[in-house]
Scaffold this active site. Structure first.
Site, PDB file in Angstrom:
ATOM      1  N   GLY A   1      36.909  49.775  44.554  1.00 34.03           N
ATOM      2  CA  GLY A   1      37.186  49.226  45.967  1.00 34.03           C
ATOM      3  C   GLY A   1      37.458  50.355  46.982  1.00 34.03           C
ATOM      4  O   GLY A   1      36.865  51.208  46.789  1.00 34.03           O
TER       5      GLY A   1
ATOM      6  N   LEU B   1      31.892  43.478  42.620  1.00 37.95           N
ATOM      7  CA  LEU B   1      32.166  44.865  43.332  1.00 37.95           C
ATOM      8  C   LEU B   1      32.333  46.037  42.528  1.00 37.95           C
ATOM      9  O   LEU B   1      33.142  46.026  41.598  1.00 37.95           O
ATOM     10  CB  LEU B   1      33.358  44.764  44.259  1.00 37.95           C
ATOM     11  CG  LEU B   1      33.762  45.904  45.226  1.00 37.95           C
ATOM     12  CD1 LEU B   1      32.719  46.151  46.111  1.00 37.95           C
ATOM     13  CD2 LEU B   1      35.158  45.807  45.898  1.00 37.95           C
ATOM     14  N   ASP B   2      31.418  47.005  43.005  1.00 42.45           N
ATOM     15  CA  ASP B   2      31.250  48.270  42.026  1.00 42.45           C
ATOM     16  C   ASP B   2      31.263  48.072  40.605  1.00 42.45           C
ATOM     17  O   ASP B   2      31.663  48.962  39.760  1.00 42.45           O
ATOM     18  CB  ASP B   2      32.572  49.224  42.456  1.00 42.45           C
ATOM     19  CG  ASP B   2      32.854  49.500  43.863  1.00 42.45           C
ATOM     20  OD1 ASP B   2      31.633  49.617  44.426  1.00 42.45           O
ATOM     21  OD2 ASP B   2      33.767  49.786  44.452  1.00 42.45           O
ATOM     22  N   ALA B   3      30.556  47.022  40.006  1.00 41.51           N
ATOM     23  CA  ALA B   3      30.633  46.919  38.785  1.00 41.51           C
ATOM     24  C   ALA B   3      28.866  46.886  38.321  1.00 41.51           C
ATOM     25  O   ALA B   3      28.804  46.408  37.095  1.00 41.51           O
ATOM     26  CB  ALA B   3      31.329  45.832  38.425  1.00 41.51           C
TER      27      ALA B   3
END
Lengths: 284, 284, 284, 284
Positions: free
Chosen positions: C201, C227-229
């Site tokens: 994040g 998100l960001d995964a």
């Protein structure tokens, strides 16, 4: 790193008890707020080296007064000393040939204000990079290398005329004449595309390929009369393997050349590098 | 890495179309399940190198049959080839002097079964490490170095008598005679305590200290007649600075010597290293 | 890396004996000269992955014929497969916000021909970088983010209109809507300024500073709904210490963000990345 | 690093002008020869931290006199301070489970005198490592974990009875009860086998494998009530790829766990680590 205005004092002197006490006492007496302090004793020469960063606004005297008053203390301890003012930006004169990865990197750091310096001009033995440099609003000078002495005289003139502080050889690919090295001792920074002292001289990636090393490197150093043998400021290495051609090594190499030069240059600009014989003390 | 029994085929031959097809076709025909496959072409010699790991149980023929049947294919392609069986542990004969950090590291990897080898004996020109080695149940032989030829003859005898596969010079600190190098070409692995080709010969950390480098290194290589100039298997570097004495460098160096030797040795043991002139191909 | 024209075949299928033999046999039959070959079996799914680079001129059939004839073999082994032609440059659509270090780095690699791609346009939610992009002769589009759905529709239109192959989020700083992620699955590459999964994040350097970590990192990954995964392509870290402020971390971070994005992107462009669930196989 | 007897003073106090001057003045007055000096200001708390190493023989007063006389200065500046004597070796109590790579590494560094400490005993919840520890002449205590409170009471007793200075959890694999953490705050050092804050808790290599990271790491930290969330002393990472199984990661991980723990522990032993909230200042 603090962005406020700072004075940076660097000095060296014979080692003895009481140097730190004397210098920090001097600062305390004048209300100088120390932001960063580093010391080193070279055991071979028994010489002491110091770097202190002081908040400019904290000091109760101005820089001229500082210089006068500190001289007494310096005399007592037989100090070589220097104080610089962060408000006075260092002036970099960049020398390039045709390869522009380091130039592109330095100009970006300059225009993004990551590297707080002035670049009064770029000098090259080729025309190729003129438009890119001039797009930045930086004067570009083409020096012909056919007569090497004349060329380096011209380079020295340009440097003086533009009040340069330091030469940056950003893959300049020309051997610097000995008298030029002497004249600008400690003020010419080169990036060599090998992990020195391995692979001195020309075509280091070819040499590395032939030797079959498993890491290649880059070295940022001060230029002296002896080729690729000056005091080393910074180095780094990157892994290669049997599958990598010379061209691959050149490509990987560009990335470490850029970062090693940028780091070494930054240390120099922030007065973090003190030369001790043929070695450097880098107060990071 | 799979712990099941494996056969590892390594080969080299002049490069041409169809080598992979022929070899993988041969495996497929005999139901050989390929676990790992690596290829490389050396562009200077136009020679092709290959390594294949096959699940032993998957093969419909035994190793003796394999050797016979594969020879036809090998002849057709003019292959130098070798097949090894993971059930047949490599036998390491370790040579040491007084410094024992690499020895301690290797013996730990052996007794924890991280490194699946046999260590039939340890040979030293000193008595100091006997009790530690013997605590592991490994025979320890002390060879006197006063007559170097006699000493290396004795070392060769011990190696043959213990059916050694490879010599490991774990900081042995003795120069190996040329004829010994030739006799055991590609079977003597040394750890040198510098980033070769920098700082060949004695006291590399002192040399590194004098030169003022910002990284020091270690190199695992095959021993050849020319000192510290044999094919490099593995290297690594670690950062030092002006504050580090020679003693500090020696201390940091021990940690990379251990890991570089352990990695290089592992590659050799798993038949991942193919020698090509004075360079290595390491199929990791 | 060879600069001649190459075809790159990537495929995956259920693992079994004979896949390599079948594919390399197919190439041998059509005189295809294999430059590079890599294999991997995912043990969780028992799926086999392969990448082969072939010299285009060596093949006795053209690409259209290849596609037709290879389909039979692909059907037999239930392969998902793809073949690309190095003569057909990948088309990168770069999305940026105001931070331009990655953009500057990518455009340099493009104009120095280190990265052999087309960049049909750059899209931004700000005006700031227009002149620099346009100096390169690349169209620059400003998309207003006030209505996020409209904005991403516009971005998709620009991408289609410019026949983009892949989106590069070069510090775009905007969360991509889920349906956009789905539509361009495996075709959106982001650089995140932390060593994921740490510090997901916003403001990862602030998070890293608060946690007191001794290394910071950067991660190049495919963007997915979460998100960001998404699947990680490449990562790296750099050392920091207690003396480094958030601003210092941001500065160090820029250098690894640039190199991690450039490396990850290069792997994607050269068809070296195969996605397997939420992980990647990167055939370097 | 100098092998002569040294005193190491560490302190922290509210930041102001004149601290360095006062402390170095105090040393100069008593002829104390400063070998190493480091400072840091934490900008969030405006607290100043200092570490000074003095040559013991240079001081004109003894340690008891030092303590008395320095207290006045400490009071004036509201200092928390501590002085240690290198002649007084730190006493490490090592806790282990069954995995012994860190134990083997520490015991080697101890017996080779690289790490100048006393190890009065090793405590384990298993019997396995007794013979190896006892071969070193170090007492080995087996503590049964069935009643955790009783077990940790017994551990505390052994620690007190052996006059321990610091606990080293060398892969102890047991969660330490909160009151034990509080009692020995800043005196329990753990090695966690991930790059924290990623992969807290059990089986971090499995978590790393599942997430598909391209680097794995290890973290040396002080143990606090919150699991794997205490102040970080040292970290490092190592590259992995899609071909590496969990077992391969465990194997690579062992090598960085050993070096990260050894480095972190060395910093602690040399009084280089000052705790500031949940972060550390490490004066390397």
């Amino acid at each position: 790193m603090i962005s406020s205005r700072r004075y940076t004092l660097t000095l060296s002197c014979p080692d003895r008890v009481g140097i730190v006490a004397a210098v920090s006492g001097f600062f305390a007496q004048h209300r100088g707020w120390i932001i960063e302090a580093s010391y080193h004793t070279d055991h071979e020469t028994q010489r002491f080296f110091m770097r202190q960063e002081i908040l400019a606004d904290s000091l109760s005297i101005n820089l001229a007064e500082f210089r006068t008053q500190f001289q007494d203390l310096a005399d007592e301890f037989k100090m070589d000393w220097h104080i610089s003012d962060s408000a006075q930006k260092k002036r970099l004169v960049i020398l390039v040939s045709k390869q522009d990865h380091c130039l592109n990197d330095l100009l970006y750091r300059w225009r993004s204000r990551e590297m707080v310096v002035d670049i009064p001009c770029v000098i090259s033995n080729h025309e190729e990079l003129r438009s890119f440099v001039e797009w930045h609003g930086i004067p570009y000078f083409h020096v012909v290398m056919s007569d090497k002495n004349a060329a380096f005289n011209q380079i020295a003139s340009l440097f003086e005329q533009h009040r340069g502080d330091v030469f940056v050889l950003a893959r300049f690919m020309q051997i610097v004449p000995p008298d030029f090295c002497n004249r600008y001792s400690g003020r010419i920074i080169n990036i060599h595309h090998s992990f020195l002292p391995s692979f001195i001289g020309a075509k280091p990636y070819h040499q590395a390929y032939q030797r079959g090393v498993k890491l290649i490197g880059a070295t940022c150093h001060y230029v002296t009369r002896e080729l690729d043998a000056g005091p080393i400021i910074e180095q780094d290495t990157v892994r290669v393997d049997h599958g990598d051609s010379v061209e691959d090594m050149v490509r990987y190499g560009r990335d470490i050349e850029k970062t090693v030069l940028a780091r070494g240059l930054r240390y120099h600009i922030e007065d973090r590098v003190l030369i001790c014989g043929n070695k450097t003390i880098v107060f990071r």
